[in-house]
Write a protein that holds these residues in place. Structure first.
Motif, PDB file in Angstrom:
ATOM      1  N   VAL A 190      -9.816  -1.380  -0.688  1.00 19.87           N
ATOM      2  CA  VAL A 190     -10.094  -0.729  -1.986  1.00 19.87           C
ATOM      3  C   VAL A 190      -9.212   0.487  -2.143  1.00 19.87           C
ATOM      4  O   VAL A 190      -9.027   1.229  -1.185  1.00 19.87           O
ATOM      5  CB  VAL A 190     -11.582  -0.311  -2.056  1.00 19.87           C
TER       6      VAL A 190
ATOM      7  N   ARG B  23       1.547  -1.356  -8.000  1.00 26.16           N
ATOM      8  CA  ARG B  23       0.140  -1.041  -8.228  1.00 26.16           C
ATOM      9  C   ARG B  23      -0.554  -2.147  -9.025  1.00 26.16           C
ATOM     10  O   ARG B  23      -1.675  -2.557  -8.697  1.00 26.16           O
ATOM     11  CB  ARG B  23       0.022   0.297  -8.967  1.00 26.16           C
ATOM     12  N   GLN B  24       0.112  -2.656 -10.062  1.00 26.66           N
ATOM     13  CA  GLN B  24      -0.479  -3.729 -10.863  1.00 26.66           C
ATOM     14  C   GLN B  24      -0.691  -4.984 -10.025  1.00 26.66           C
ATOM     15  O   GLN B  24      -1.729  -5.654 -10.131  1.00 26.66           O
ATOM     16  CB  GLN B  24       0.421  -4.042 -12.063  1.00 26.66           C
TER      17      GLN B  24
ATOM     18  N   ARG C 160      -6.558  -7.688  -5.567  1.00 24.91           N
ATOM     19  CA  ARG C 160      -7.963  -7.366  -5.293  1.00 24.91           C
ATOM     20  C   ARG C 160      -8.894  -8.210  -6.147  1.00 24.91           C
ATOM     21  O   ARG C 160     -10.000  -8.555  -5.723  1.00 24.91           O
ATOM     22  CB  ARG C 160      -8.207  -5.882  -5.534  1.00 24.91           C
ATOM     23  N   GLU C 161      -8.451  -8.564  -7.356  1.00 20.93           N
ATOM     24  CA  GLU C 161      -9.277  -9.432  -8.208  1.00 20.93           C
ATOM     25  C   GLU C 161      -9.282 -10.875  -7.697  1.00 20.93           C
ATOM     26  O   GLU C 161     -10.326 -11.531  -7.684  1.00 20.93           O
ATOM     27  CB  GLU C 161      -8.728  -9.424  -9.640  1.00 20.93           C
TER      28      GLU C 161
ATOM     29  N   ARG D 274       0.794  -1.230   0.000  1.00 23.57           N
ATOM     30  CA  ARG D 274       0.000   0.000   0.000  1.00 23.57           C
ATOM     31  C   ARG D 274       0.828   1.281   0.000  1.00 23.57           C
ATOM     32  O   ARG D 274       0.481   2.230  -0.712  1.00 23.57           O
ATOM     33  CB  ARG D 274      -1.002  -0.011   1.157  1.00 23.57           C
TER      34      ARG D 274
ATOM     35  N   LEU E  97       2.200   2.234  -3.911  1.00 24.16           N
ATOM     36  CA  LEU E  97       1.313   2.080  -5.064  1.00 24.16           C
ATOM     37  C   LEU E  97       1.626   3.039  -6.206  1.00 24.16           C
ATOM     38  O   LEU E  97       1.071   2.902  -7.301  1.00 24.16           O
ATOM     39  CB  LEU E  97      -0.154   2.243  -4.628  1.00 24.16           C
TER      40      LEU E  97
ATOM     41  N   TYR F 173      -1.070  -5.119  -6.762  1.00 20.63           N
ATOM     42  CA  TYR F 173      -2.125  -4.852  -5.780  1.00 20.63           C
ATOM     43  C   TYR F 173      -3.507  -4.995  -6.424  1.00 20.63           C
ATOM     44  O   TYR F 173      -4.415  -5.601  -5.841  1.00 20.63           O
ATOM     45  CB  TYR F 173      -1.945  -3.456  -5.199  1.00 20.63           C
ATOM     46  N   GLU F 174      -3.644  -4.472  -7.630  1.00 20.31           N
ATOM     47  CA  GLU F 174      -4.916  -4.588  -8.327  1.00 20.31           C
ATOM     48  C   GLU F 174      -5.240  -6.040  -8.653  1.00 20.31           C
ATOM     49  O   GLU F 174      -6.393  -6.487  -8.553  1.00 20.31           O
ATOM     50  CB  GLU F 174      -4.889  -3.754  -9.614  1.00 20.31           C
ATOM     51  N   ARG F 175      -4.210  -6.790  -9.021  1.00 20.67           N
ATOM     52  CA  ARG F 175      -4.414  -8.216  -9.281  1.00 20.67           C
ATOM     53  C   ARG F 175      -4.833  -8.931  -7.995  1.00 20.67           C
ATOM     54  O   ARG F 175      -5.713  -9.806  -8.022  1.00 20.67           O
ATOM     55  CB  ARG F 175      -3.132  -8.834  -9.844  1.00 20.67           C
TER      56      ARG F 175
END
Length: 342
Positions: free
Chosen positions: A342, A326-327, A333-334, A317, A320, A329-331
């Protein structure tokens, strides 16, 4: 034995720490009474329970304790416990008690992975009782290994050390393979207690026993290999704040594990490696390792694996603005919705 009641045994305490029965107090003590059932158990029944326990262990390593715990409890409740109450020769009954002890240990291990720590302790204690009734010091040491492993994961260093000392003092007559596992865990507990000399001595002992060991005949104990030793070395190094040395050992461990890794083991151990790479300031390398973790994570159900994902998110975090972080972290979350903010 009802898995629906496990929630009542909370995840945060460790009441059995140091309160396990001593081997001399339970060796040979009867654990079950025959109930007059019509059937008799024989060697085939023991073989069937042993094979099923081995299969459940493999399934657990592949898919995680949240999937396997309830089915293993059902097998113990509806098949093994009735067999323990059935008549049979003394040799067969003791063999059944031994494998029942191993199965109870395995269910405890599954419960730890599912985050059911109170339940795990009850199964480890039951495993000790059945080991004593079977006069099987190896099964007793295996149950103590479970207690020590749980204590290490929860950060209860003194409890881990007590369990390790008790297991090692009882393991004189057990197979070298199991003695290697016990010495390796004792080394980790000694390191957590700050005893460097003892920890290093025990690692050498584990290596000596490994050189004499053959694959275990037990249903739930694998072969203590060079990879296993590297993992123990990595944990000892980390306990003494040698993060770089720990990362080096974890990388050697990863190389040695190729072709043998089950999914949950990959998630847990690669998650540990990524966290330590991150602590060294190697963000890009850590992201690459975490990406491997996320590839396997959706296929397992494990509280310990969940914690690896939470730890990943906590580390990423503040970074990011970095594209890779960042990529990733987004992965995350998926792949693990609900575990990352979020």
């Amino acid at each position: 034995m009802d898995p629906s009641r496990r929630r009542l045994l909370g995840a945060g305490f460790f009441p059995a720490a140091g309160t396990f029965p001593a081997w001399e107090d339970i060796d040979g003590r009867a654990a079950v009474a025959q109930d007059g059932t019509a059937w008799r158990i024989g060697e085939g029944d023991v073989s069937a329970v042993t094979d099923m326990t081995r299969r459940l262990s493999d399934f657990d390593y592949e898919f995680g304790g949240r999937i396997t715990h309830a089915m293993a409890v059902a097998f113990l409740t509806h098949t093994v416990i009735p067999d323990l109450s059935a008549p049979g020769t003394e040799a067969v009954r003791k063999a059944m008690l031994s494998v029942a002890s191993e199965l109870s240990y395995l269910i405890g291990y599954m419960a730890v992975d599912a985050g059911l720590h109170g339940a795990a302790q009850q199964y480890y204690l039951q495993a000790m009782e059945w080991a004593g009734a079977a006069s099987d010091p190896g099964a007793y040491c295996l149950a103590l290994h479970g207690v020590g492993s749980q204590a290490l994961q929860l950060g209860h260093g003194r409890a881990a050390l007590r369990a390790a000392v008790a297991a090692r003092s009882t393991a004189v007559s057990v197979e070298p393979n199991l003695r290697a596992f016990i010495a390796g865990q004792h080394a980790r507990a000694s390191a957590l207690a700050g005893d460097r000399r003892e920890a290093l001595s025990l690692l050498k002992e584990a290596e000596r026993e490994m050189s004499r060991a053959e694959p275990s005949g037990r249903a739930v104990v694998g072969h203590y290999r060079e990879a296993t030793l590297e993992l123990d070395i990595a944990q000892v190094a980390y306990a003494f704040k040698d993060i770089e040395g720990s990362v080096a050992s974890l990388k050697r461990y990863s190389d040695l594990q190729r072709g043998r890794w089950k999914r949950r083991r990959k998630v847990l151990d690669r998650g540990t490696l990524a966290e330590r790479q991150f602590r060294l300031g190697h963000l890009e390398e850590a992201c690459a390792t975490w990406r491997q973790v996320l590839a396997d994570y959706p296929h397992i159900k494990s509280a310990r694996a969940d914690q690896r994902i939470v730890s990943m998110g906590r580390a990423l975090r503040p970074h990011l603005r970095n594209r890779l972080a960042r990529q990733l972290y987004e992965r995350g979350r998926e792949v693990a919705p609900g575990l990352l903010a979020v």
